[in-house]
Design an enzyme around this catalytic site. Sequence first.
Site, mmCIF file in Angstrom:
data_model
loop_
_atom_site.group_PDB
_atom_site.id
_atom_site.type_symbol
_atom_site.label_atom_id
_atom_site.label_comp_id
_atom_site.label_asym_id
_atom_site.label_seq_id
_atom_site.Cartn_x
_atom_site.Cartn_y
_atom_site.Cartn_z
ATOM 1 N N ARG A 1 35.970 35.318 18.865
ATOM 2 C CA ARG A 1 37.151 34.540 18.489
ATOM 3 C C ARG A 1 37.620 33.726 19.703
ATOM 4 O O ARG A 1 38.591 34.054 20.361
ATOM 5 C CB ARG A 1 38.252 35.478 18.004
ATOM 6 C CG ARG A 1 38.026 35.998 16.577
ATOM 7 C CD ARG A 1 38.267 34.879 15.567
ATOM 8 N NE ARG A 1 37.876 35.238 14.223
ATOM 9 C CZ ARG A 1 38.686 35.772 13.311
ATOM 10 N NH1 ARG A 1 39.923 36.054 13.630
ATOM 11 N NH2 ARG A 1 38.243 36.003 12.092
ATOM 12 N N GLN B 1 35.322 28.023 16.944
ATOM 13 C CA GLN B 1 36.138 27.888 15.740
ATOM 14 C C GLN B 1 35.429 27.140 14.620
ATOM 15 O O GLN B 1 35.545 27.504 13.454
ATOM 16 C CB GLN B 1 37.461 27.191 16.068
ATOM 17 C CG GLN B 1 38.451 28.102 16.766
ATOM 18 C CD GLN B 1 39.762 27.407 17.064
ATOM 19 O OE1 GLN B 1 39.878 26.194 16.943
ATOM 20 N NE2 GLN B 1 40.759 28.171 17.460
ATOM 21 N N ASP C 1 33.019 29.464 12.644
ATOM 22 C CA ASP C 1 33.557 30.752 12.228
ATOM 23 C C ASP C 1 33.573 30.908 10.708
ATOM 24 O O ASP C 1 34.499 30.475 10.022
ATOM 25 C CB ASP C 1 34.969 30.915 12.787
ATOM 26 C CG ASP C 1 35.519 32.315 12.610
ATOM 27 O OD1 ASP C 1 34.896 33.103 11.879
ATOM 28 O OD2 ASP C 1 36.569 32.619 13.208
ATOM 29 N N SER D 1 36.542 32.846 9.079
ATOM 30 C CA SER D 1 37.754 32.064 8.881
ATOM 31 C C SER D 1 37.629 31.116 7.701
ATOM 32 O O SER D 1 38.520 31.029 6.859
ATOM 33 C CB SER D 1 38.089 31.265 10.149
ATOM 34 O OG SER D 1 38.476 32.125 11.190
ATOM 35 N N TYR E 1 41.096 40.157 17.022
ATOM 36 C CA TYR E 1 41.019 40.916 15.776
ATOM 37 C C TYR E 1 42.035 42.051 15.823
ATOM 38 O O TYR E 1 42.354 42.580 16.885
ATOM 39 C CB TYR E 1 39.624 41.525 15.572
ATOM 40 C CG TYR E 1 38.526 40.515 15.389
ATOM 41 C CD1 TYR E 1 38.225 40.029 14.123
ATOM 42 C CD2 TYR E 1 37.782 40.064 16.466
ATOM 43 C CE1 TYR E 1 37.208 39.110 13.938
ATOM 44 C CE2 TYR E 1 36.757 39.138 16.297
ATOM 45 C CZ TYR E 1 36.475 38.679 15.027
ATOM 46 O OH TYR E 1 35.469 37.765 14.849
#
Length: 366
Positions: free
Chosen positions: A121, A126, A129, A132, A226
């Site tokens: 993360r 990003q 991911d 997500s 997390y």
Amino acid sequence: MKIGILKEIEKNEKRVSISPKIAKQLIEKGFEVVVEDDAGSSSKYKNSDYEEVGVQVEKRGAVYKECDILVKINPFDEDGLKLIDDHHILICQLFHKSNPEIVKQIAEKGATVFSMDALPRISRAQDMDVLSSQSNLAGYKAVIKGAYEMTKIFPLMMTAAGTITPSRVLIYGVGVAGLQAIATAKRLGAVVEATDIRLETKEQAESLGAKFITVDPNGEASENGYAKAASEDYARRQKEAVNNSLFKADLVITTAMVPGRKSPILITEEQVKQMKNGAVIIDLAAAQGGNCELSKMNKTVIKNGVKIIGTTISPESVSTNASDLYGKNMFNFINYLTENNEFKWNLEDQITDETLIVKDGVIRKT
């Protein structure tokens, strides 16, 4: 190198790992792309949609034989593992901590595997991911599912026959799925409350219009972005703080998961007994045991008038969008790991290091 897009064969799985639009982008980058026959059909992508952008359509065995890189969403199944060998590079959500036997079989074949769910993360990761991108859709769909299952409407409504008060929605877990659930429930006119062990999520929840409920976690809240498993003391105090809202809620959505571990129990059978008759719980953590003690995966349980629906929801139920987003994550990941269509194998890079579970038959992560 040649990339093979495999058909997902798991029950209820409707997604495909790379959509035609993303396949076109890979081809423009210089890769050859092959797709298994009808791999995209459940996401409403026809074979001809792939062929129009330059993708070759083949039967399953030919995809394994011809391609260097094999991509999936879910872990490779027994039949698929029989077809891999030491020239294959596999990319999927492996969930390697929960699937040590699959990891072992891949290693025995001398193959290499990257796990998309193991991405760190960090800001650089990003756009790769998948957790997500898929959770975003799950949060939205959970609210829509809840609205369908409830016997009430969400918004305040003033009519000649009287005023309908807005429904109350409580969301456990203010991660990507939780935030989207908050935003969706607010747009539909509900009164929304949310809770999370991570105090840093308070501002995010409140910015979307939710009331935030929490107690001081004493530093035990999160690890690498997390949520961590909570201590018994924290879980007890959190439960006491949330109970008042839980017992008034018309819809409860739970999203709390700890990577590689069983989902924490946030709602006990005793709490369910005190909830409103007609309330609905959508448990998005059901695949890992569930946040509600009574949840069962892919089943609806009714207890004391409360309807408990255990699901992962749901990216599968909006598979066209989910496939496109997953495919874009996959494109960014492959693009990051390669240069001139060859893997860089930079093991000092954090993204490479954490996602590369097995390399040339050697297990790197357990």
